[in-house]
Design an enzyme around this catalytic site. Structure first.
Site, PDB file in Angstrom:
ATOM      1  CB  SER A 146      45.850  28.355  38.609  1.00 61.03           C
ATOM      2  OG  SER A 146      47.151  28.821  38.941  1.00 61.03           O
ATOM      3  CE1 TYR A 159      45.989  30.351  33.635  1.00 60.65           C
ATOM      4  CE2 TYR A 159      47.232  30.968  35.598  1.00 60.65           C
ATOM      5  CZ  TYR A 159      46.621  30.007  34.821  1.00 60.65           C
ATOM      6  OH  TYR A 159      46.637  28.689  35.221  1.00 60.65           O
TER       7      TYR A 159
END
Length: 249
Positions: A146, A159
């Site tokens: 990501s 995250y």
């Protein structure tokens, strides 16, 4: 595009929004696809049944990335059914929205779950399948990362950290497993999955407006990026962004 006919691809988290798009793209390119799942057996089986026929039959198999014994069982099943694995896509992941300033909201249990799934999980999958991937000297691992790894903006602090760790691990494994196995990260920006579509429209519009290309990524574009990574035969240890230029904004 080179056909993937005769090759086998395993996609962990294959029944999720991104995973489904990746499974469909690789199947369309001719690969036999193993839709890896943890709890979504029915969805994985339905997806495997809906994929276009390939030289190697598609299947839905349990791929619990936080359970190394379960991954070893997956590897044994793949050996018994196929005797090969050419492509591993580590797509399984987890997160939960916690404001970055809410340090108490990111409790130990959530942090452990995110790191176990998003970091240890891909490593464990590679560890379980590395001998199959290395067998023909042309195996490839694609980790789904990501842009949160770069921007440090995402659903929560853990995250973002997990995706930065995944990108770093991509480089370490690329060096360690060369030349028999290539390892690459595909790093999406915000992808317009069903989960994202369920969120507030004004928030989605704001995210698109902050992206130079003025829209969110489609799941199919991540699938195409994975296919491209598989076919970039002289690329390893690379982080391939599919983010519409978001870090430039």
């Amino acid at each position: 595009m080179t056909s993937l006919a005769g090759s086998l691809a395993i996609i962990t988290g294959g029944a999720g929004g991104l995973g489904e798009a990746i499974c469909r793209t690789l199947a369309d390119a001719g690969a036999g696809v193993v839709v890896g799942y943890n709890r979504s057996a029915a969805a994985a089986e339905a997806l495997a049944a809906a994929l276009p026929p390939a030289a190697l039959p598609h299947a839905a198999l349990r791929a619990p990335v936080t359970d190394s014994a379960g991954l070893a069982a997956l590897a044994e099943e793949v050996v018994a059914r196929y005797g090969r694995c050419d492509i591993l896509v580590n797509c399984a992941g987890t997160t939960r929205f916690v404001p970055h300033a809410d340090l108490d909201g990111l409790d130990d249990a959530l942090m452990d779950q995110i790191l176990a799934t998003n970091v240890r999980g891909p490593f464990a999958a590679v560890r379980a399948l590395r001998h199959l991937l290395a067998a023909n000297g042309k195996g490839v691992v694609v980790n789904i990362s990501s842009i949160a790894a770069v921007t440090a903006m995402g659903s929560n602090v853990a995250y973002c950290a997990s995706k930065a760790a995944l990108d770093n691990m991509t480089k370490s494994l690329a060096r360690a497993l060369a030349p028999a196995i290539r390892v690459v990260s595909v790093s999406p920006g915000l992808v317009d999955t069903e989960f994202v579509k369920s969120m507030d429209q004004s928030w989605r519009d704001e995210q698109a407006a902050r992206t130079p290309l003025k829209r969110l990524a489609a799941p199919e574009e991540i699938g195409q990026a994975v296919l491209a990574a598989v076919q970039l035969n002289f690329t390893t240890g690379a982080i391939i962004p599919v983010d519409g230029g978001r870090p430039l904004a």
